[in-house]
Design an enzyme around this catalytic site. Structure first.
Site, PDB file in Angstrom:
ATOM      1  N   VAL A  23       0.857  -1.201   0.000  1.00  0.00           N
ATOM      2  CA  VAL A  23       0.000   0.000   0.000  1.00  0.00           C
ATOM      3  C   VAL A  23       0.892   1.249   0.000  1.00  0.00           C
ATOM      4  CG1 VAL A  23      -1.660   1.348   1.359  1.00  0.00           C
ATOM      5  CG2 VAL A  23      -1.938  -1.133   1.171  1.00  0.00           C
ATOM      6  N   ASP A 128      -8.724 -16.642   9.207  1.00  0.00           N
ATOM      7  CA  ASP A 128      -9.922 -17.496   9.165  1.00  0.00           C
ATOM      8  C   ASP A 128     -10.394 -17.881   7.746  1.00  0.00           C
ATOM      9  OD1 ASP A 128      -9.882 -17.240  11.899  1.00  0.00           O
ATOM     10  OD2 ASP A 128     -11.465 -15.716  11.978  1.00  0.00           O
ATOM     11  N   ARG A 163      -1.945 -43.133  20.932  1.00  0.00           N
ATOM     12  CA  ARG A 163      -2.953 -42.228  21.487  1.00  0.00           C
ATOM     13  C   ARG A 163      -3.793 -41.561  20.406  1.00  0.00           C
ATOM     14  NH1 ARG A 163       0.923 -39.493  26.043  1.00  0.00           N
ATOM     15  NH2 ARG A 163       0.244 -40.837  27.742  1.00  0.00           N
ATOM     16  N   GLY A 186      -3.426 -35.394   7.522  1.00  0.00           N
ATOM     17  CA  GLY A 186      -3.901 -36.780   7.513  1.00  0.00           C
ATOM     18  C   GLY A 186      -4.846 -37.109   8.659  1.00  0.00           C
TER      19      GLY A 186
END
Ligand code: F6P
Length: 325
Positions: A23, A128, A163, A186
């Site tokens: 900018v 996001d 786990r 994955g």
């Protein structure tokens, strides 16, 4: 148009600095004076505005965060706050604005434009990726890469101990970070706000994994948005259903996803969008966001970027399922 000002607002995102640089340098190249506003709308209200030169943005293209700093301003939500902001801009003769941020930033910009008509062009800066009008937002790719790095490391320990890990990623009401990190990492299951994943389904899929002697399974869950709650709550509920058949742990990645050097993709995207914002302002664009859709710059009204939803392709969710068999 002679003088423009640029600000970053809302949650910071890797690549914001590359955008500020584009900018500032784009404006100077085109003969405009350019100002920086510190801490988003808060700085506009307090008058924390300073002139920037080409060297103000030297050596920042590779840096995370934002040199202009950022904030979520409560005062800007009031007419009194916006009046102070307008007066400060008028004192300096600023006749164009570049807003770098997400939903909240553009909501503020839309209201401000409707009240005071200072032409404003936005650059989508948020990890996001939840803004309509651009395929990707600045910072999303970096955030996904950061979460992938963490997921890869978690996989090592998950595998060593047989786990199951529930990994919580950011994204507010959007599942983009979760889906992309889930595919790249994955994951067995990805839980996103856009589609409901019943806990029953999670349990049966994990038990299925057990039967097939899968050594480790990873679930990626979107923190803020998933209907079933945060990863810690989900993990507790699952534990109560599977007992000690599965050894479950939870990792919440949190703000680590917002930091770090931007990826090449984000630096280039941010640079394109920053320049497009300046050139858009010069050609009469106002109250719009500069985005990239199918590799082309497009300008989308702020109101659409906020109100219209950007769906996650069903293909991606389908793929998580298929690839985890
Ligand atoms: O919008 C970016 C984001 O990181 C979201 O993913 C998250 O929900 C939120 O900001 C966290 O906000 P804060 O930094 O104010 O806690």
């Amino acid at each position: 148009m002679k003088k423009i000002a640029v600000y970053t607002s809302g949650g910071d995102a890797p690549g914001m600095n590359a955008c500020i640089r584009a900018v500032v340098r784009g404006a100077i190249y085109h003969g405009l004076q350019v100002y920086g506003i510190r801490r988003g709308y808060n700085g506009m209200i307090s008058g924390d505005i300073f002139e920037m030169t080409s060297t103000s943005v030297s050596n920042i293209v590779q840096r995370g965060g934002t040199i202009l700093k950022s904030a979520r301003s409560k005062e800007f939500m009031t007419p009194e706050g916006r009046k102070k902001a307008y007066e400060n801009l008028m004192k300096l003769g600023i006749d164009g604005l570049v807003a770098i941020g997400g939903n909240g930033t553009f909501t503020g910009a839309e209201v401000f434009y409707n009240e005071y008509q200072i032409p404003t062009v936005g650059c989508p800066g948020t990890i996001d990726n939840d803004l309509y009008g651009t395929d990707y937002t600045i910072g999303f790719d970096s955030a996904v890469n950061t979460s992938l790095e963490a997921i890869d490391k978690i996989r090592d320990t998950a595998d060593s101990h047989d786990r199951v890990f529930f990994i919580e990623v950011m994204g507010r009401d959007s599942g983009y970070i979760a889906v992309q990190s889930g595919i790249g990492g994955g994951a067995e299951i990805v839980m996103v706000p856009e589609t409901h994943t019943p806990l029953k389904k999670v349990v049966s899929s994990l038990k299925d994994g057990l039967r097939r002697s899968k050594s480790s399974s990873i679930v990626v869950v979107v923190a803020e948005g998933d209907e079933e709650g945060h990863a810690t709550e989900i993990a507790e509920k699952i534990k109560s259903q599977v007992g000690d058949k599965l050894d479950i742990r939870v990792t919440t990645l949190g703000h680590v996803q917002r930091g770090g050097a931007p990826t090449a993709y984000d630096r280039i995207l941010a640079s394109r969008m920053g320049l497009a914002a300046v050139e858009g302002l010069m050609s009469g664009q106002k109250n719009v966001m500069a985005g990239v859709v199918n590799n082309e710059i497009v300008y989308t009204p702020f109101i659409d970027t906020i109100k219209k939803t950007k769906p996650i392709h069903d293909d991606l969710l389908r793929m998580v399922h298929i690839l985890s068999i």
